[in-house]
Design a protein around this motif. Structure first.
Motif, PDB file in Angstrom:
ATOM      1  N   LEU A 232       0.747  -1.108   0.062  1.00 41.34           N
ATOM      2  CA  LEU A 232       0.016   0.075  -0.069  1.00 41.34           C
ATOM      3  C   LEU A 232       0.847   1.100   0.128  1.00 41.34           C
ATOM      4  CD1 LEU A 232      -3.250   0.355  -0.082  1.00 41.34           C
ATOM      5  CD2 LEU A 232      -2.765   0.790   2.580  1.00 41.34           C
ATOM      6  N   ALA A 233       2.136   0.988   0.449  1.00 41.47           N
ATOM      7  CA  ALA A 233       2.920   2.183   0.831  1.00 41.47           C
ATOM      8  C   ALA A 233       3.762   2.591  -0.657  1.00 41.47           C
ATOM      9  CB  ALA A 233       3.991   2.055   1.742  1.00 41.47           C
ATOM     10  N   PHE A 234       3.528   1.624  -1.783  1.00 44.00           N
ATOM     11  CA  PHE A 234       4.407   1.910  -3.042  1.00 44.00           C
ATOM     12  C   PHE A 234       3.560   1.463  -4.312  1.00 44.00           C
ATOM     13  CE2 PHE A 234       7.558   1.509   0.358  1.00 44.00           C
ATOM     14  CZ  PHE A 234       8.422   2.611  -0.050  1.00 44.00           C
ATOM     15  N   VAL A 235       2.754   0.587  -4.112  1.00 45.20           N
ATOM     16  CA  VAL A 235       2.356   0.010  -5.594  1.00 45.20           C
ATOM     17  C   VAL A 235       0.918  -0.394  -5.862  1.00 45.20           C
ATOM     18  CG1 VAL A 235       4.721  -0.709  -5.984  1.00 45.20           C
ATOM     19  CG2 VAL A 235       3.059  -2.459  -5.122  1.00 45.20           C
ATOM     20  N   PHE A 236       0.260  -0.478  -4.892  1.00 49.19           N
ATOM     21  CA  PHE A 236      -0.924  -0.911  -4.731  1.00 49.19           C
ATOM     22  C   PHE A 236      -2.064  -0.038  -5.771  1.00 49.19           C
ATOM     23  CE2 PHE A 236      -5.615  -1.893  -3.597  1.00 49.19           C
ATOM     24  CZ  PHE A 236      -5.450  -3.337  -3.804  1.00 49.19           C
ATOM     25  N   PRO A 237      -2.668  -0.432  -6.832  1.00 51.57           N
ATOM     26  CA  PRO A 237      -3.387   0.807  -7.596  1.00 51.57           C
ATOM     27  C   PRO A 237      -4.511   1.740  -6.926  1.00 51.57           C
ATOM     28  CG  PRO A 237      -3.136  -1.356  -8.670  1.00 51.57           C
ATOM     29  CD  PRO A 237      -2.789  -1.574  -7.349  1.00 51.57           C
ATOM     30  N   LEU A 238      -4.944   1.041  -6.011  1.00 52.73           N
ATOM     31  CA  LEU A 238      -5.969   2.115  -5.192  1.00 52.73           C
ATOM     32  C   LEU A 238      -5.174   2.848  -3.973  1.00 52.73           C
ATOM     33  CD1 LEU A 238      -9.431   0.387  -5.222  1.00 52.73           C
ATOM     34  CD2 LEU A 238      -8.600   2.205  -6.547  1.00 52.73           C
ATOM     35  N   SER A 239      -3.962   2.679  -3.852  1.00 52.56           N
ATOM     36  CA  SER A 239      -3.485   3.271  -3.002  1.00 52.56           C
ATOM     37  C   SER A 239      -3.256   4.832  -2.985  1.00 52.56           C
ATOM     38  CB  SER A 239      -1.967   2.705  -2.446  1.00 52.56           C
ATOM     39  OG  SER A 239      -1.058   3.780  -1.752  1.00 52.56           O
ATOM     40  N   PRO A 240      -3.523   5.522  -2.075  1.00 49.64           N
ATOM     41  CA  PRO A 240      -3.219   7.087  -2.441  1.00 49.64           C
ATOM     42  C   PRO A 240      -1.838   7.309  -2.892  1.00 49.64           C
ATOM     43  CG  PRO A 240      -3.602   6.590  -0.073  1.00 49.64           C
ATOM     44  CD  PRO A 240      -3.899   5.258  -0.821  1.00 49.64           C
ATOM     45  N   VAL A 241      -0.778   6.412  -2.643  1.00 50.66           N
ATOM     46  CA  VAL A 241       0.452   6.829  -2.990  1.00 50.66           C
ATOM     47  C   VAL A 241       0.707   6.768  -4.677  1.00 50.66           C
ATOM     48  CG1 VAL A 241       2.936   5.840  -2.546  1.00 50.66           C
ATOM     49  CG2 VAL A 241       1.607   6.254  -0.731  1.00 50.66           C
TER      50      VAL A 241
ATOM     51  N   ALA B 284     -10.143   3.968   0.800  1.00 47.71           N
ATOM     52  CA  ALA B 284     -11.193   5.131   0.396  1.00 47.71           C
ATOM     53  C   ALA B 284     -10.880   6.313   0.013  1.00 47.71           C
ATOM     54  CB  ALA B 284     -11.979   5.122   1.593  1.00 47.71           C
ATOM     55  N   LEU B 285      -9.425   6.627   0.479  1.00 45.02           N
ATOM     56  CA  LEU B 285      -8.790   7.934   0.045  1.00 45.02           C
ATOM     57  C   LEU B 285      -8.180   7.682  -1.105  1.00 45.02           C
ATOM     58  CD1 LEU B 285      -7.682  10.659   0.951  1.00 45.02           C
ATOM     59  CD2 LEU B 285      -5.725   9.739   1.719  1.00 45.02           C
ATOM     60  N   GLY B 286      -7.693   6.382  -1.572  1.00 41.88           N
ATOM     61  CA  GLY B 286      -7.228   6.227  -2.668  1.00 41.88           C
ATOM     62  C   GLY B 286      -8.164   6.190  -3.947  1.00 41.88           C
ATOM     63  N   SER B 287      -9.349   5.587  -3.553  1.00 38.02           N
ATOM     64  CA  SER B 287     -10.528   5.586  -4.693  1.00 38.02           C
ATOM     65  C   SER B 287     -11.211   7.079  -4.797  1.00 38.02           C
ATOM     66  CB  SER B 287     -11.512   4.889  -3.938  1.00 38.02           C
ATOM     67  OG  SER B 287     -11.108   3.551  -3.564  1.00 38.02           O
ATOM     68  N   TYR B 288     -10.848   7.744  -3.795  1.00 42.65           N
ATOM     69  CA  TYR B 288     -11.530   9.172  -4.056  1.00 42.65           C
ATOM     70  C   TYR B 288     -10.331   9.947  -5.021  1.00 42.65           C
ATOM     71  CZ  TYR B 288     -12.268  14.051  -3.019  1.00 42.65           C
ATOM     72  OH  TYR B 288     -12.666  15.555  -3.199  1.00 42.65           O
TER      73      TYR B 288
ATOM     74  N   PHE C 286      -8.075  -2.479  14.209  1.00 42.50           N
ATOM     75  CA  PHE C 286      -7.954  -1.099  14.129  1.00 42.50           C
ATOM     76  C   PHE C 286      -6.746  -1.158  12.595  1.00 42.50           C
ATOM     77  CE2 PHE C 286      -8.875  -0.385  18.477  1.00 42.50           C
ATOM     78  CZ  PHE C 286      -9.588   0.894  18.287  1.00 42.50           C
ATOM     79  N   LEU C 287      -6.004  -1.812  12.251  1.00 45.20           N
ATOM     80  CA  LEU C 287      -5.263  -1.870  11.256  1.00 45.20           C
ATOM     81  C   LEU C 287      -6.374  -2.275  10.012  1.00 45.20           C
ATOM     82  CD1 LEU C 287      -2.395  -2.032   9.855  1.00 45.20           C
ATOM     83  CD2 LEU C 287      -2.480  -4.421  10.192  1.00 45.20           C
ATOM     84  N   VAL C 288      -7.188  -3.102  10.061  1.00 46.87           N
ATOM     85  CA  VAL C 288      -7.902  -3.116   9.069  1.00 46.87           C
ATOM     86  C   VAL C 288      -8.821  -2.005   8.711  1.00 46.87           C
ATOM     87  CG1 VAL C 288     -10.233  -4.253   8.381  1.00 46.87           C
ATOM     88  CG2 VAL C 288      -8.356  -5.711   9.338  1.00 46.87           C
ATOM     89  N   LEU C 289      -9.251  -1.237   9.924  1.00 47.14           N
ATOM     90  CA  LEU C 289      -9.852   0.182   9.651  1.00 47.14           C
ATOM     91  C   LEU C 289      -9.110   1.145   8.976  1.00 47.14           C
ATOM     92  CD1 LEU C 289     -11.735   0.887  13.213  1.00 47.14           C
ATOM     93  CD2 LEU C 289     -12.768   0.173  10.845  1.00 47.14           C
ATOM     94  N   CYS C 290      -7.746   0.956   9.401  1.00 53.64           N
ATOM     95  CA  CYS C 290      -6.695   2.042   8.661  1.00 53.64           C
ATOM     96  C   CYS C 290      -6.752   1.362   7.147  1.00 53.64           C
ATOM     97  CB  CYS C 290      -5.227   1.813   9.427  1.00 53.64           C
ATOM     98  SG  CYS C 290      -5.257   2.663  11.054  1.00 53.64           S
ATOM     99  N   PHE C 291      -6.694   0.269   6.767  1.00 52.42           N
ATOM    100  CA  PHE C 291      -6.444   0.047   5.451  1.00 52.42           C
ATOM    101  C   PHE C 291      -7.656   0.452   4.727  1.00 52.42           C
ATOM    102  CE2 PHE C 291      -3.824  -3.976   6.637  1.00 52.42           C
ATOM    103  CZ  PHE C 291      -2.574  -3.444   5.939  1.00 52.42           C
ATOM    104  N   LEU C 292      -9.049   0.339   4.985  1.00 52.11           N
ATOM    105  CA  LEU C 292     -10.296   0.643   4.678  1.00 52.11           C
ATOM    106  C   LEU C 292     -10.062   2.027   4.451  1.00 52.11           C
ATOM    107  CD1 LEU C 292     -12.785  -1.497   6.481  1.00 52.11           C
ATOM    108  CD2 LEU C 292     -11.832  -1.885   4.126  1.00 52.11           C
ATOM    109  N   SER C 293      -9.611   3.041   5.324  1.00 54.03           N
ATOM    110  CA  SER C 293      -9.455   4.430   5.242  1.00 54.03           C
ATOM    111  C   SER C 293      -8.614   4.852   4.126  1.00 54.03           C
ATOM    112  CB  SER C 293      -9.204   5.193   6.422  1.00 54.03           C
ATOM    113  OG  SER C 293     -10.104   4.728   7.648  1.00 54.03           O
ATOM    114  N   ALA C 294      -7.533   4.187   3.966  1.00 56.36           N
ATOM    115  CA  ALA C 294      -6.683   4.393   3.033  1.00 56.36           C
ATOM    116  C   ALA C 294      -6.889   4.234   1.613  1.00 56.36           C
ATOM    117  CB  ALA C 294      -5.097   3.798   3.282  1.00 56.36           C
TER     118      ALA C 294
END
Length: 401
Positions: free
Chosen positions: A306-315, A387-391, A377-385
Motif C-alpha cells: 500500500l505504501a508503494f504500488v497498490f493501484p488504489l493506494s493514495p501513494v 477509500a482515500l485512494g479511490s477518491y 484497527f489496522l483493518v480500519l486503517c487499510f479501509l480508510s487508505a
C-alpha cells in the motif's frame, strides 16, 4: 480536500490513542500519564494546522518537540532516554535556526498589522535583498531538520526504530505534515524573491532527493522490521520534500498530507503487530521461530504494498500525479521518483517475503486479545487508505486533481 486532511488527522490520532489505551503491551505503565502527553502532542500540532501566524506555528511545533521527547522515553530504558535526548537536541537545533530566520524575516519586513503569513508577504513585497534571502535560507533549512531530511536525519532512524510503535506512528504521521504546512508558504516566497538556481527552494529538492537515495541505500543493510519501517517513513518524507518543491495546487497538497498521515500510521501499526506476534525484530530471528500468525505477516506485507504500488493506494495516485506534472511541465526527470519507489519496494519485499514460509499458528493466548484489537484497527486503517485512494483515483480520472 482540507476537510479530508483534518478528518484523516483526527482519525489517525484516535486510532493511535485507542491502541495505546486498549492494546498496550504489558511493559507499558502509567498509561494515563502518557495518554495525556499524547493528547498534548496532538493538540499542539493540530492547532498549528489551523493558524497562519508564523510565530505561533513555530511555538506549537517546538512544543511538540518536548512532548515527543518525553513520549520516546516512555519505555523507561536507558536506550529510550538516549534516543529521546537525541530527538530533543537535533529538533531544537533545527527549530532554533528556523526561529532566527523568522526573526530576521520580521525585522526586514515593513511594519506588520499581524504576524500572519499573508501580512508578512505584503510587508516583504518588492524586496529582494540579501537579508531576506538569508532569513529564508535559515528558516527553511531549520525546518528541514525537524522534517528529518538529510543531513539532519539522524534522529529519524532511532526515534522510529526504538520507540513504542504507537509513539513512532504518532511522530512519523504528524510531525512531517505539520512541518510541511509551515514550509510551503516559505518555499513559495523563496521562489518569488530568489529566481536563481541556487536558492532554498531548490535546496529542499536537493535534500529530498538525498533523503530518498539515502533511505534506499541504507535499506539494503537493514534486516530489522522496525528499521525497515523507519526507512519507509524516511523515504516518504523525502518524497514530501519533492512535492513541496513542485508547489502543487491545494487539492493535491492536502491529499498528499492526508496520505502521509494514513500510510505512516499503517506502516507502524502493522510493524507493531508483527513485532509482538513474532517476539523478535530481526528477520533472521523471526525465520528461526517455529511459526507465526499469517495475519500479522500479511498485515505488514500489505502495508508495504500500500505504501508503494497498490493501484488504489493514495501513494499510487500521487505517483500518477507526479508523472502527469512531469508531462505538463516538460520535466521528464520527475518520472525517476516513481521508479525509485519501485526500487525501494522490491528491496524491502525481498527482505520480508521469506517470512511467508513459516508455518501458520494462532496468536499466543497471552497476546491474543491485544493483537486482535490491533488487527481490527489496522483493518480500519487499510479501509480508510483505500477509500482515500479511490477518491483520489476518481479525482484523477475526472480531472479534479
Amino acid at each position: 480536500m482540507k476537510e479530508i486532511f483534518y478528518a484523516s488527522g483526527i482519525f489517525s490520532f484516535l486510532v493511535i490513542f485507542c491502541l495505546f489505551i486498549f492494546a498496550a503491551t504489558k511493559g507499558q505503565t502509567r498509561i494515563w500519564l502518557w495518554s495525556l502527553l499524547k493528547i498534548c502532542f496532538f493538540l499542539a500540532l493540530f492547532t498549528s494546522w489551523q493558524t497562519d501566524n508564523i510565530v505561533l506555528k513555530w511555538i506549537l511545533i517546538e512544543a511538540s518537540t518536548l512532548f515527543g521527547s518525553l513520549l520516546i522515553s516512555s519505555s523507561g530504558t536507558e536506550r529510550s532516554f538516549q534516543v529521546g535526548w537525541k530527538y530533543l537536541l537535533i529538533n531544537s537545533y533545527g527549530l532554533g535556526i528556523a526561529f532566527l530566520g523568522i526573526i530576521i524575516l520580521l525585522f526586514a519586513s515593513r511594519p506588520l498589522e499581524s504576524l500572519d503569513f499573508t501580512s508578512l508577504r505584503l510587508g516583504l513585497e518588492g524586496q529582494h535583498g540579501i537579508l531576506i534571502k538569508t532569513s529564508l535560507l535559515l528558516t527553511i533549512y531549520g525546518y528541514s531538520a525537524k522534517l528529518g531530511l538529510v543531513p539532519n536525519h539522524f534522529w529519524v532512524g532511532d526515534t522510529y526504530g526504538e520507540s513504542p510503535s504507537q509513539t513512532s506512528s504518532l511522530i512519523a504521521s504528524f510531525v512531517p505534515v505539520s512541518v510541511a504546512l509551515a514550509l510551503r508558504p516559505l518555499i513559495q516566497l523563496e521562489k518569488e524573491v530568489n529566481s536563481s538556481l541556487v536558492n532554498s527552494a531548490n535546496g529542499i529538492l536537493f535534500l529530498g532527493v538525498l533523503t530518498i537515495l539515502y533511505a534506499t541505500w541504507v535499506l539494503q543493510r537493514r534486516d530489522d522490521i522496525r528499521r525497515i519501517a523507519a526507512k519507509v517513513a524516511l523515504f516518504h518524507t523525502g518524497m514530501l520534500a519533492v512535492f513541496l518543491w513542485l508547489d502543487v495546487n491545494d487539492t493535491i497538497f492536502y491529499f498528499l498530507l492526508a496520505t502521509t498521515l494514513l500510510i505512516k500510521l499503517i506502516i507502524f501499526v502493522s510493524m507493531g503487530i508483527l513485532r509482538m506476534d513474532s517476539g523478535h525484530r530481526l528477520i533472521e530471528q523471526i525465520l528461526s521461530a517455529k511459526g507465526i500468525n499469517q495475519y500479522s505477516f500479511y498485515g505488514y506485507f500489505f502495508a508495504l504494498i500500500l505504501a508503494f504500488v497498490f493501484p488504489l493506494s493514495p501513494v499510487f495516485i500521487l505517483d500518477m500525479e507526479m508523472i502527469k506534472t512531469g508531462l505538463i511541465r516538460n520535466q521528464i526527470w520527475l518520472f525517476l521518483f516513481p521508479f525509485l519507489g519501485l526500487v525501494f519496494f522490491f528491496i524491502a519485499l525481498n527482505k520480508v517475503l521469506p517470512i511467508i514460509r513459516l508455518e501458520h499458528r494462532p496468536f499466543e493466548k497471552d497476546q491474543s486479545r491485544i493483537l486482535s484489537i490491533r488487527m481490527f484497527f489496522l483493518v480500519l486503517c487499510f479501509l480508510s487508505a483505500l477509500a482515500l485512494g479511490s477518491y483520489g483515483m476518481f479525482g484523477l480520472v475526472e480531472g479534479e486533481m
